[in-house]
Design a protein around this motif. Structure first.
Motif, PDB file in Angstrom:
ATOM      1  N   CYS A   1      -5.049   0.066  -3.829  1.00  0.00           N
ATOM      2  CA  CYS A   1      -4.668   0.487  -2.477  1.00  0.00           C
ATOM      3  C   CYS A   1      -5.896   0.819  -1.646  1.00  0.00           C
ATOM      4  O   CYS A   1      -6.028   0.369  -0.496  1.00  0.00           O
TER       5      CYS A   1
ATOM      6  N   ASP B   1      -1.011  -1.711   5.846  1.00  0.00           N
ATOM      7  CA  ASP B   1      -1.085  -2.935   5.030  1.00  0.00           C
ATOM      8  C   ASP B   1      -1.270  -2.594   3.554  1.00  0.00           C
ATOM      9  O   ASP B   1      -0.594  -3.170   2.692  1.00  0.00           O
TER      10      ASP B   1
ATOM     11  N   HIS C   1       1.464  -3.329   0.328  1.00  0.00           N
ATOM     12  CA  HIS C   1       1.154  -4.062  -0.902  1.00  0.00           C
ATOM     13  C   HIS C   1       1.324  -3.174  -2.134  1.00  0.00           C
ATOM     14  O   HIS C   1       1.792  -3.635  -3.185  1.00  0.00           O
TER      15      HIS C   1
ATOM     16  N   VAL D   1      -5.468  -6.336  -5.791  1.00  0.00           N
ATOM     17  CA  VAL D   1      -4.042  -6.605  -5.686  1.00  0.00           C
ATOM     18  C   VAL D   1      -3.678  -7.984  -6.226  1.00  0.00           C
ATOM     19  O   VAL D   1      -2.733  -8.139  -7.010  1.00  0.00           O
TER      20      VAL D   1
ATOM     21  N   ASN E   1       5.819 -11.017  -3.445  1.00  0.00           N
ATOM     22  CA  ASN E   1       4.497 -10.388  -3.368  1.00  0.00           C
ATOM     23  C   ASN E   1       3.453 -11.360  -2.843  1.00  0.00           C
ATOM     24  O   ASN E   1       2.627 -11.002  -1.987  1.00  0.00           O
TER      25      ASN E   1
ATOM     26  N   LEU F   1       1.380 -11.127   0.549  1.00  0.00           N
ATOM     27  CA  LEU F   1      -0.067 -11.040   0.401  1.00  0.00           C
ATOM     28  C   LEU F   1      -0.781 -12.088   1.238  1.00  0.00           C
ATOM     29  O   LEU F   1      -1.719 -11.775   1.982  1.00  0.00           O
TER      30      LEU F   1
END
Length: 312
Positions: A102, A155, A159, A181, A195, A199
């Motif tokens: 993160c 953002d 995620h 990530v 995801n 992304l």
């Protein structure tokens, strides 16, 4: 084997830089030196900007924020790697991995936004010099920083929340020295289509748009500089952009190289080296780039070292 959900995952394994115990102390010393140089160099930039009245301008205000971001970016990744090298243990807890991913997103995105904002600042200064003070006022500069930070945080949180829905099996080795990530998604054994869509969509918006903004700004800057009749005027105008342009090339060049390495190579060592370039080398080089190429910054740093006040 049935996949385990996130509550059953206790830790991930980061890539071991070397299996040779004799080399690990050397790597520890090298990366510790890089981290200390990064922190001290960027702290000097922040101190110089805050202590010298001549540097209380939008350009140096953005530069000090970039230096703070570089410190945070390096602190997010390097200390954990140093701990792993010292303990000869490549594990990172599940919660720690997601937290690190993160913060890597936050500060990576923020750096991209700051470079775009700094390019816009140079565009206004060169293409609209008479309106520069009115446009780049303190309120507007602060608003640009705040919006960049908020977008980066939103953002990264998006995620991170999407990672929480994934399930992981037994193969939890991440081919980086930190949690990223995209790499965490790759080791998941549940459906990752959503995801990946989010992304790539976010990367195309938050990565490509700032870069396009930089390109547009420099096209306008070059066009304005070429219209300057005197060679000395052209050199003076472009010299104010040289440091920023160098940092832009270094950041986006190493980030793009890391992406290419991850996509087209199966060598985990090459991928790790590429990731080190933009997470470690770029934050370390930024203070040198600005201090060595900028006369005002060199003067402020000399005054700090000599402990002399700036001339009012």
């Amino acid at each position: 084997m049935e996949p385990r959900n996130q509550t059953g995952v206790s830790e991930f394994l980061l890539l071991a830089l070397t299996e040779d115990p004799k080399v690990q102390p050397l790597l520890f010393s090298l990366f510790l030196s890089i981290y200390l140089v990064t922190v001290l160099g960027n702290l000097l930039i922040i101190l110089a900007v805050s202590s010298d009245p001549h540097l209380h301008t939008p350009m140096y205000f953005f530069l000090s924020n970039l230096s703070f971001t570089d410190i945070c970016f390096s602190t997010t990744t390097i200390p954990k790697m140093l701990v792993n090298l010292q303990a000869q243990n490549q594990s990172i807890p599940y919660a720690g991995c997601l937290t690190q991913a993160c913060f890597v997103l936050i500060f990576g995105s923020l750096e991209s936004f700051l470079l775009s904002v700094m390019a816009y600042d140079r565009y206004v200064a060169i293409c609209h010099p008479l309106r520069y003070t009115a446009i780049m006022n303190p309120h507007f500069c602060g608003l640009l920083i705040l919006v960049s930070l908020l977008v980066s945080i939103v953002d990264a949180l998006l995620h991170s929340l999407m990672l929480l829905r994934l399930s992981f099996c037994t193969d939890l080795e991440i081919p980086y020295f930190f949690c990223e990530v995209f790499q965490v998604i790759k080791v998941a054994c549940s459906e990752t289509l959503v995801n990946n869509i989010i992304l790539y969509f976010a990367a195309s918006i938050l990565g490509v748009l700032p870069f396009c903004g930089i390109i547009f700004s420099y096209i306008q800057i070059v066009s304005s500089i070429l219209r300057i009749p005197l060679a000395g005027g052209k050199h003076k105008a472009f010299s104010t952009c040289g440091s920023h342009l160098t940092v832009v090339c270094l950041f986006y060049g190493t980030a793009f190289g890391a992406y290419i390495s991850t996509t087209f190579t199966h060598s985990s060592r090459k991928t790790t080296v590429a990731s080190m370039m933009y997470t470690m080398v770029t934050p370390m080089m930024n203070p040198f780039t600005y201090s060595l190429r900028n006369r005002d910054m060199k003067g402020a740093l000399r005054r700090i070292i000599r402990c002399t006040p700036a001339f009012q």
